[in-house]
Design an enzyme around this catalytic site. Structure first.
Site, PDB file in Angstrom:
ATOM      1  N   GLU A   1       0.835  -1.190   0.000  1.00 33.43           N
ATOM      2  CA  GLU A   1       0.000   0.000   0.000  1.00 33.43           C
ATOM      3  C   GLU A   1       0.875   1.248   0.000  1.00 33.43           C
ATOM      4  O   GLU A   1       0.397   2.346   0.249  1.00 33.43           O
ATOM      5  CB  GLU A   1      -0.956  -0.002   1.194  1.00 33.43           C
ATOM      6  CG  GLU A   1      -0.269   0.015   2.540  1.00 33.43           C
ATOM      7  CD  GLU A   1      -1.197   0.491   3.641  1.00 33.43           C
ATOM      8  OE1 GLU A   1      -1.625  -0.371   4.420  1.00 33.43           O
ATOM      9  OE2 GLU A   1      -1.471   1.696   3.730  1.00 33.43           O
TER      10      GLU A   1
ATOM     11  N   HIS B   1      -2.996  -9.811  12.046  1.00 35.10           N
ATOM     12  CA  HIS B   1      -2.400  -8.590  11.521  1.00 35.10           C
ATOM     13  C   HIS B   1      -2.141  -7.674  12.716  1.00 35.10           C
ATOM     14  O   HIS B   1      -3.007  -7.481  13.550  1.00 35.10           O
ATOM     15  CB  HIS B   1      -3.337  -7.921  10.526  1.00 35.10           C
ATOM     16  CG  HIS B   1      -2.904  -6.545  10.152  1.00 35.10           C
ATOM     17  ND1 HIS B   1      -1.687  -6.295   9.550  1.00 35.10           N
ATOM     18  CD2 HIS B   1      -3.493  -5.346  10.313  1.00 35.10           C
ATOM     19  CE1 HIS B   1      -1.564  -5.000   9.358  1.00 35.10           C
ATOM     20  NE2 HIS B   1      -2.636  -4.385   9.811  1.00 35.10           N
TER      21      HIS B   1
ATOM     22  N   CYS C   1      -3.457  -2.967   4.269  1.00 34.08           N
ATOM     23  CA  CYS C   1      -2.569  -4.028   4.745  1.00 34.08           C
ATOM     24  C   CYS C   1      -2.965  -5.409   4.237  1.00 34.08           C
ATOM     25  O   CYS C   1      -2.309  -6.396   4.564  1.00 34.08           O
ATOM     26  CB  CYS C   1      -2.550  -4.042   6.272  1.00 34.08           C
ATOM     27  SG  CYS C   1      -2.180  -2.431   6.968  1.00 34.08           S
TER      28      CYS C   1
END
Lengths: 541, 541
Positions: B83, B279, B117
């Site tokens: 990203e 994450h 992400c």
């Protein structure tokens, strides 16, 4: 594994606002024919301040779901290909999720794929692979290609365009992949890129980009042909072993493949596919590309091309690769030699790209939509070879096999739903029903070039109405003004648009506001107004 | 179809430059423990002007190919998740192509996947699907996650980080996908996004982002459990039919699935997986997430949690969903109740994310690398459940099954290659061999906090040398200065970097120049200098 996976259904959307290339030539002071013959383009669609890649894809997706009667719950994967960056982190896919969230479906895999004009093909291949994989859950995939192509003033400006295409993916498709016939060429190049983050315009080296495109085409075709030969031959070899019996294991037998192919000469040539579809930055490059494939056939196996082609191409057979890309003479000779085949195998695919312009990720599929529009009744059983190119660079040549399919997933219904001719036509003669106030507003701003035709019988319920027919509503001047406005709007926040949806068809999404936190808001043009589309005005919209 | 498809090999790279969170707290004037306990973070890696997402991924990919002895020709697909936008059109994947072009391999599918992400997970799932699809050509897939996470001054700044991870994909993998156990949640949200195209920094609403994350976690877990139950039961049912005989077709039999599950109670709970990986924007959220899963188990089936948890969570069983996300008391109680399980099933996955920071697309796989590093000898046969989240938002929970595998694709070799402890350690005490001139240069610029330790025996061939040990070379002040410089460099052109690779390990790529056309140039630190890495200086580097 799911069989005959491919495209079940398609929908295409492009803005009603466009400029004629002929008029743009005159406006730009370019020599006559520079855009129309030199580039081979007829028209160029563009987004006004109320449309963008998100609104176009919202329109294409909702229209597809509605017209093919697909429940949003039946979608298990949604992927977007685009190179028009509105947000560097948040995917366009997430902007489409409300369509599905409303129906309680949030379990939808897939994000955005990005590399210039190739992102749509990447999304499509990903989606097909998903259906063939063990993680497929039986639902449909949905692929969206959406882009707005705009260029700074200069020679590249007439190669813009705008469109969104949605494609439904699943097994037993009327448009199925021949997955083993596929060649890719990926490389590090700076032919066209977007490193200036503050501008929507790319940095582009037109000459380099054309060479990169044609070199990638050569490489993909070589790889495609190589895989075609191998696959064809493997089938032939298994019959051979069956006829005579053999003590060889299949593994050993496969070592005979290449020799056997030589004997049979089962090489791929242009005659092995019925249509060839190319990514279309401008039509002239498509003509050059097809000619280049013929030259490739000639070099590989001269007997695969006809006598006239052989004669015309003969003088160039000793050129090195680099020389052949630079030779204007070869370019001309090969285009002449390929003209009859081009007319039969390529020309039917060029309508939308010529009329709408370069639509980046949507370009290849807009060309495919043109083919379905032009030939849907005679496509069953045909093979179509497609070449997808994205600068930077990534390219793939792949093969599709067409079948009539069953309603609603039939070629004829896809053609009906896409309604290509109608959509193109309605750009020229947009028929609007307007209130008096709206007429006054328009007359004073954008409609100087329009004809106002009062209707004999007016419904008066929402004010006095009339129908306006306007040819070439968007003059080059208006186009240039719009691009100026959009330059300021790109990356901006805290503004409201005109919210003027008068030119849009009912059901079309449009941008209304970007708030102080950059959050974007869209509205959908009233569907109750469908009657307006047919010219029978029923209210004051 | 290829079986047991998954991750065959991994490599991780993160910059040697980092800042201690404790020091950053003091520098920022934050209350003691705000970053270390409040966020749960220890260190934060960051790129200096010579590193970026492209250089990091070049390093990770070349290192993986070299250390596992993979010929670049054996790669048939390469996908990048990121990203961190350097170019809005040209993919990071194309910057990696020279590694393969050099060896004559340009036929490599795949581009970049983008949504915050989550892009790395999207790339990974795409690559696995490709291996299972009919278009797989027998070669390996390669997935790269690369990001540099930086934030404007303020509360989010300590949640940055930087890393690249490369993963080799193929069949018969030591880390294979249980593809049927997968739940996704995708939605339209503005919790974290990057609409300001001129800035590398995101717009982030920390509170909203945390709620979005936890709601997506809930939704994914629900969907994951639902699919787990269905799949488990289908297996059970087929045994049932075999034992007693049946006239039902398999299709009809499947209608019994749900009822049968009820009787058996084969629901998924935390006890059905050995490790959970999340994450990790910051470790505190990982703690909260695992606690939330326990609360989910408790609500769905109280008998699946132990007596202490039951007692602690009981008072919250009547909260609505919204209330449960807002309740600090529940957060505290569930974290207490889940602590023993957290220590066993999550804590071994937290090393790299805590030490390196939030690495966006690489974060989940950096956590996975930590697990392999910590537990590689005891992972065979274990199930690992992973939760991937990307703001905007896209999230998936999926399941992996671990096997020891065969060299070089074994868990123990993956652990050896990644060399996590060594890489972390070498950040603290970078041992450099420098020429006198370089020492003088460093002493006057960046090394005020370093200890200089002259070596007793010096090779003099390339000048007088010594070894420098520097703890905390990068003070918070230096970190803030670097970010200031990078703010000006973001989107800029026409500059050369310092080309200072002294802190980088041999073989690391670094940025040397961005020319007037925004073209980027990289160099690879001399591999001949490997000896330096071990402290036995042989030349003047």
């Amino acid at each position: 594994m799911a069989k005959n996976v491919g495209i079940l259904a398609m929908e295409i959307y492009f803005p009603p606002t466009f400029v004629q290339q002929e008029a743009l030539e005159a406006h730009d002071g370019a020599s006559k024919g520079k855009y129309t013959i030199g580039l081979g383009q007829d028209g160029m669609a563009f987004c006004t301040e109320v449309e963008d890649v998100i609104s176009m894809s919202l329109t294409a997706v909702t229209s597809l779901l509605e017209k093919y009667k697909i429940d949003p719950k039946q979608i298990g994967r949604l992927e977007v290909g685009s190179e028009t960056v509105i947000d560097k982190s948040k995917s366009i896919k997430t902007f489409l999720m409300p369509i599905f969230e409303e129906r309680g479906n949030t379990d939808i895999e897939g994000v955005d794929s990005t590399n210039a004009c190739y992102g749509g093909t990447a999304a499509l291949l990903n989606c097909v692979n998903w259906v063939e994989s063990s993680s497929w859950d039986g639902r449909y995939g949905l692929v969206v290609c959406t882009d707005s192509a705009v260029y700074a003033e200069g020679p590249a400006r007439p190669t813009g365009g705008a469109a969104a295409i949605a494609m439904l993916i699943g097994p037993d498709a009327p448009i199925s992949f021949e997955s083993k016939f596929r060649g890719s060429h990926m490389s590090h190049a700076y032919d066209f890129y977007k490193p200036n983050l503050t501008s929507e315009y790319p940095v582009v080296d037109g000459r380099l980009s054309q060479t990169c495109y044609l070199m990638a085409l050569d490489s993909c075709y070589k790889s495609f042909c190589h895989k075609y030969v191998r696959t064809e031959v493997q089938e032939t070899v298994s019959i051979f072993l069956y006829d005579y019996g053999s003590q060889f294991s299949p593994h050993v037998a496969s070592t005979f493949d290449y020799r056997y192919e030589r004997l049979e000469g089962k090489q791929f040539s242009l005659s092995d596919a019925d249509y060839f579809i190319f990514h279309s930055p401008y039509n002239k490059l498509v003509q050059k590309s097809f000619a280049r494939l013929l030259f490739n056939d000639f070099l590989r196996n001269a007997s695969s091309v006809d006598a006239i082609a052989k004669e015309k191409l003969g003088p160039f057979s000793t050129l090195t690769g680099d020389e052949s890309f630079q030779s204007r003479e070869l370019e001309k000779a090969s285009q002449q030699a390929s003209k009859p085949l081009y007319d039969a195998k390529v020309q039917p695919t060029t309508l939308v790209p010529k009329q709408v312009g370069n639509t980046y990720t949507a370009s290849l599929y807009a060309a495919f939509a043109s083919l379905i529009h032009n030939k849907h009744s005679e496509l069953a059983g045909k093979r179509v070879v497609l070449f997808s190119y994205g600068s930077g660079l990534t390219a793939t040549m792949f093969s599709l096999r067409l079948h009539e399919g069953r309603h609603p997933f039939s070629l004829s219904n896809i053609s009906t739903v896409m309604h290509v001719a109608g959509k193109l036509e309605s750009r020229h003669e947009v028929t609007l029903a307007l209130s008096v106030l709206e007429i006054i507003k328009y007359s004073s701003t954008t409609m100087q070039n329009s004809k106002v035709i009062p209707l004999p019988a007016m419904p008066l319920s929402f004010g006095f109405c009339c129908v306006i027919q306007h040819d070439q509503l968007f003059t080059p001047k208006k186009f240039v003004e719009t691009l100026k406005l959009m330059e300021n709007r790109y990356g901006a926040k805290d503004f409201v648009t005109s919210k003027d949806s008068s030119l849009l068809s009912p059901g079309t999404y449009y941008l209304t506001e970007v708030d102080s936190m950059y959050r974007r808001f869209y509205a959908q043009k009233d569907r109750a107004c469908t009657a307006c589309e047919n010219g029978s005005a029923t209210n004051g919209h």
